[in-house]
Each structure stands twice: as C-alpha cells, then as structure tokens.
Enzyme design. Sequence first.
Site, PDB file in Angstrom:
ATOM      1  N   TYR A 140       0.819  -1.211   0.000  1.00 51.22           N
ATOM      2  CA  TYR A 140       0.000   0.000   0.000  1.00 51.22           C
ATOM      3  C   TYR A 140       0.855   1.264   0.000  1.00 51.22           C
ATOM      4  CZ  TYR A 140      -3.784  -3.231   1.285  1.00 51.22           C
ATOM      5  OH  TYR A 140      -4.685  -4.273   1.322  1.00 51.22           O
ATOM      6  N   LYS A 189       4.056 -15.373   2.759  1.00 44.74           N
ATOM      7  CA  LYS A 189       4.046 -16.150   1.510  1.00 44.74           C
ATOM      8  C   LYS A 189       5.508 -16.396   1.148  1.00 44.74           C
ATOM      9  CE  LYS A 189       1.740 -17.885  -1.998  1.00 44.74           C
ATOM     10  NZ  LYS A 189       1.035 -19.151  -1.839  1.00 44.74           N
ATOM     11  N   ASP A 221      -2.188 -18.419   2.053  1.00 46.65           N
ATOM     12  CA  ASP A 221      -3.301 -19.132   1.413  1.00 46.65           C
ATOM     13  C   ASP A 221      -3.820 -20.233   2.349  1.00 46.65           C
ATOM     14  OD1 ASP A 221      -0.762 -20.110   1.009  1.00 46.65           O
ATOM     15  OD2 ASP A 221      -1.109 -20.866  -1.013  1.00 46.65           O
ATOM     16  N   ASP A 245      -4.913  -7.009   6.149  1.00 50.56           N
ATOM     17  CA  ASP A 245      -6.140  -6.344   5.719  1.00 50.56           C
ATOM     18  C   ASP A 245      -7.184  -7.395   5.321  1.00 50.56           C
ATOM     19  OD1 ASP A 245      -7.890  -4.424   4.900  1.00 50.56           O
ATOM     20  OD2 ASP A 245      -6.766  -3.771   3.146  1.00 50.56           O
ATOM     21  N   ASP A 249     -10.625  -9.063   7.685  1.00 56.46           N
ATOM     22  CA  ASP A 249     -12.015  -9.030   7.200  1.00 56.46           C
ATOM     23  C   ASP A 249     -12.599 -10.443   7.229  1.00 56.46           C
ATOM     24  OD1 ASP A 249     -11.917  -6.311   6.695  1.00 56.46           O
ATOM     25  OD2 ASP A 249     -12.906  -6.481   4.741  1.00 56.46           O
TER      26      ASP A 249
END
Length: 355
Positions: A140, A189, A221, A245, A249
């Site tokens: 970001y 990852k 994942d 992020d 959620d």
Amino acid sequence: MKIAVMPGDGIGKEIIKQGIKVIKAISNKYKCDFEIKEALIGGAAIDETGSPLPDETIEVCKNSDAVLLGAVGGPKWDKLPGNLRPEAGLLGIRKTLGVFANLRPAILFPQLKSASNLKEEVLGNGLNIMIVRELIGGAYFGEKKRVDIKEGQKAWDTIVYSTPEIERIVKMAFQVARKRNKKLTLIDKANVLESSRLWREVTNKISEDYKDVELNYMYVDNAAMQLIRDPKQFDTIVTENMFGDILSDEASMLTGSLGMLPSASLGEGKVGMYEPIHGSAPDIAGCDKANPIGTIMSIAMMFRYSFNMEEAARDIENAVSKVLDKGYRTSDIMEQGKVSVGTEKMGELITQEIQ
Ligand code: NAD
C-alpha cells in the site's frame, strides 16, 4: 485529555455519533474531561477543501492524545486519481502519526454464536484471536506506477519492507502474545515472496528473546483456509499490511459481522488511532442500519491503550455484552426471536448500561 474525532464518510457520521455518547458516559462516570475536536478526512474533506487530508486535520490529530475515526470513501469519489481519493487521507494520517501496528481483535461474543457463518462445533465456546497487522509499509505504500504500452497499459505495486520495519511490529506482536496465550503465528508467503523470506528471518531472530512464546509460520493461502476450518488453533497472528487487511475481514465473519470489530493503531509516538475495521458502507449510509459496536469497542481500546483506563474499557465491553444479552440486535446480526434496533437506539442502549 484531547480526542480528535474524524467521522469521515457514509456511515462514519452515524457510528461516531454513538461513540461520542459513550465517551460522554465514561466522562461522567469517572469525572474526567475529554476535549473532543472534530476534523475532516476523506470524501468529506475533499468536498470542503479539495484534499482528503487537510493540513488542519493533521495539526488537530498531532495535538491530540488519541484519534477516533469512522470510515472514509464512497462511489462519489471513486473516479479521482489515487492520491486524491478518500483512502489516501486514511493512509496519510496513519503514516503521519507513525502508527505501524494495527491490533485487530476478532472476538466472538457467545451471544452471537448463531450470527457466525461457522458451525457451533467449530466455534466451541467462542473465539478470541488477535491479529497484529503491519500498517504503514508493504504494497500500500511501496512504489506504484502505471505506464502506457503498445497493447494498453501496464501497472505495478511493490511490497517493500526493511529489517527495522519488521523488527518493531514483530516485537510488538511477541509482547501482545506474551500477555495472551503465548502463541504467535507469522503469516506470509515465504514460498514465493522475497519480502516474506525477510519477515521469516527477522522474526526467527527476534524469537530468541521470547522463548516463552511458541512461534509458528503459515503461508497466507493456507491461513485463509485454516481460519475457516479451525479458527481456534490461532491465538495471536502477526502479518504484513495487505495480508492483514484481507485476513482480518475474513476473521470478522467468524464473529458474526464486519460491524462488530474494533481496531487500535499504535506506534512509538504518543498518539494512538482507533477505528472500526469496516468501511463507509455506502449501501446502508443514512438508513440508521449501521452497527455501531465496532466503533464503541474501538473506544474501549482507546481507554485501555491511550488513557490507561482499564476499568472504563471493561465498562464499555460489559455494556455491549449486556445489551446483546438482553436480545437487542442491529440488522447485520439480527436473528429470529431478537429485538431489531437501529444505529441510534443501539448507541443509546449501550450508553445507558455504562451509567
Ligand atoms: P464496507 O466495509 O464499507 O462494507 C462491506 C459490507 O459490510 C457492506 O454490505 C456494508 O453494508 C456492510 N457493513 C460494513 N460496516 C457495517 C456496519 N457497521 N454495520 C452493518 N453493516 C456493515 O466495505 P466496501 O463496501 O468494500 O467499501 C465501501 C467504501 O469504504 C469504499 O469506498 C472503501 O474504499 C471504503 N473503505 C474504507 C475503510 C476505512 O475507512 N477504514 C475500510 C474499508 C473500506
């Protein structure tokens, strides 16, 4: 104590109004004064000043002890270039305040078990996961660009992390884990991303100083799947900005609704920032439908982390629990046999329990 309040856009205004009622109730109960100063951010700031983060807002926030934010964004501003969109205001204030650690507890109130999408046997006696998300680095904030090519355009975003950026968040996560069940999972990852491999190396080294905390690693994942399959295996999670992020959620749905979850953003400076994890929900803005509990629970975190008022924090959390016990629900957590209430009423009921 000074609190900067930025309602922002969409449901932001409605939920912050309920939050202010709660701050006033605590102020009355504990006989302490809070100076509340409102400031513009996001779309509301763009409309008024042309900028999603006006200088005046930065000044108000820097001169406060804590910052309370509603949410920013909405379709009205979606076509603006990236640096002028409401979300740029949000990223900008996080960066300016240096709040690099975002603490996102995903707590399932036992009263809301049936509002969760998961089966009762998976949830057991409730859930309590703490996600520690890095907030001011990664994709970001890394270099991003768009260029024209023969076939159209090409765009890229870069995930950038340095050793000190990883060290400070990982140390904070170990400290958080130490006060909980002493179990920390680094989610990354590392099988594909170089930045993830650096996260693992740094975390592994820091773990030497936290031998009492059990550390394990998981690919993002797999983690996305495990959160649904067996969420109780997690206690404290630490992860980079974008993965945090997305996973927070996802974790919110374990708890019933995005509208339930609070967050605290902390750094080395004196100002902490508190906000619900959801967005401005344009689909329900102005309808008295938004759940204000995420905001109210963020205020509990504000009393705990910025004002060192643990008892006040617990008062707020208990007030929420009592209102849920009495069967009141906003529409996002509504179920048969319960009493449906709007944003205003939910705020009022919780405030009454604090008296
Ligand atoms: P959103 O979180 O606003 O909404 C997703 C869904 O959850 C919607 O159906 C919404 O009605 C529901 N919802 C969200 N909060 C709720 C609440 N308190 N009570 C009941 N239901 C609630 O995400 P989105 O729709 O992807 O984004 C809308 C806008 O918000 C976009 O402009 C986005 O950029 C922005 N956004 C802002 C933040 C922030 O300010 N921190 C975070 C995420 C998204």
